[in-house]
Design a protein around this motif. Structure first.
Motif, mmCIF file in Angstrom:
data_model
loop_
_atom_site.group_PDB
_atom_site.id
_atom_site.type_symbol
_atom_site.label_atom_id
_atom_site.label_comp_id
_atom_site.label_asym_id
_atom_site.label_seq_id
_atom_site.Cartn_x
_atom_site.Cartn_y
_atom_site.Cartn_z
ATOM 1 N N THR A 137 0.813 -1.217 0.000
ATOM 2 C CA THR A 137 0.000 0.000 0.000
ATOM 3 C C THR A 137 0.848 1.268 0.000
ATOM 4 O O THR A 137 0.327 2.361 0.203
ATOM 5 N N ASP A 181 1.790 4.967 -5.164
ATOM 6 C CA ASP A 181 0.756 5.918 -5.557
ATOM 7 C C ASP A 181 -0.429 5.145 -6.132
ATOM 8 O O ASP A 181 -0.262 4.295 -7.007
ATOM 9 N N ARG A 182 -1.623 5.401 -5.621
ATOM 10 C CA ARG A 182 -2.866 4.784 -6.076
ATOM 11 C C ARG A 182 -2.816 3.250 -6.025
ATOM 12 O O ARG A 182 -3.054 2.580 -7.032
ATOM 13 N N TYR A 242 -3.807 -0.613 -5.551
ATOM 14 C CA TYR A 242 -5.030 -1.372 -5.835
ATOM 15 C C TYR A 242 -4.835 -2.748 -5.227
ATOM 16 O O TYR A 242 -4.079 -3.564 -5.736
ATOM 17 N N ARG A 298 -3.844 7.459 -0.331
ATOM 18 C CA ARG A 298 -3.113 7.436 -1.593
ATOM 19 C C ARG A 298 -4.058 7.344 -2.798
ATOM 20 O O ARG A 298 -3.632 7.069 -3.896
ATOM 21 N N HIS A 299 -5.354 7.521 -2.547
ATOM 22 C CA HIS A 299 -6.384 7.514 -3.594
ATOM 23 C C HIS A 299 -6.399 6.208 -4.372
ATOM 24 O O HIS A 299 -6.616 6.186 -5.582
ATOM 25 N N GLY A 300 -6.171 5.112 -3.651
ATOM 26 C CA GLY A 300 -6.189 3.796 -4.267
ATOM 27 C C GLY A 300 -7.520 3.095 -4.038
ATOM 28 O O GLY A 300 -8.525 3.714 -3.681
ATOM 29 N N ARG A 301 -7.507 1.784 -4.240
ATOM 30 C CA ARG A 301 -8.720 0.971 -4.100
ATOM 31 C C ARG A 301 -8.407 -0.253 -3.259
ATOM 32 O O ARG A 301 -7.389 -0.898 -3.456
ATOM 33 N N ASP A 333 -14.614 -2.662 -11.146
ATOM 34 C CA ASP A 333 -14.212 -1.386 -11.749
ATOM 35 C C ASP A 333 -14.655 -1.278 -13.196
ATOM 36 O O ASP A 333 -14.833 -0.193 -13.709
#
Length: 129
Positions: A45, A48-49, A51, A80-83, A119
């Motif tokens: 994790t 950047d971003r 998943y 980190r604006h991930g999923r 997604d």
């Protein structure tokens, strides 16, 4: 590069599925498992971003330390604006999440393929994990 983390009563194996890393947890996710698992999940994790799909189908037990580990991953990924997607079957893990007040804290799916396909808005039966 895939990693495996093992310890007394638990194991984490990982693979990639499209853009996601699928981390499958096995066994008991308790206080003994948290330190080694946290180190690896922190690596997964850190970018950047990120998943990440966490597959709990092979988990036989999870306690508050294990739930804390999931929350830590969720928070790191969110910053980190991930999923983050969680895979589970049956009612055992959702019941534990609800009991801890975390019933709506995670997106739950029945398989890694469903989690990854969410997604795109489709379920790819051929990719079932």
């Amino acid at each position: 590069m895939a990693h495996t983390v093992t310890g007394p009563g638990f194991r984490l194996t990982e693979r990639t599925a499209g853009e996601a890393t699928v981390a499958r947890l096995h066994g008991e996710i308790d206080i003994r498992a948290v330190l080694p698992l946290r180190a690896r999940l922190d690596e997964l994790t850190a970018g950047d971003r990120p998943y990440l799909v966490v597959d709990l189908r092979a988990v036989s037990f999870i306690d508050c330390a294990g739930l804390g580990l999931l929350c830590r991953a969720r928070d790191r990924i969110g910053r980190r604006h991930g999923r983050l997607r969680v895979v589970t079957t049956g009612d055992r893990v959702p019941r534990v999440l609800r009991g801890a007040g975390l019933g709506s804290a995670f997106e739950l799916y029945g398989s890694p393929a469903e989690a990854v396909a969410a997604d795109r808005g489709t379920v790819l039966a051929a990719a079932r994990g």
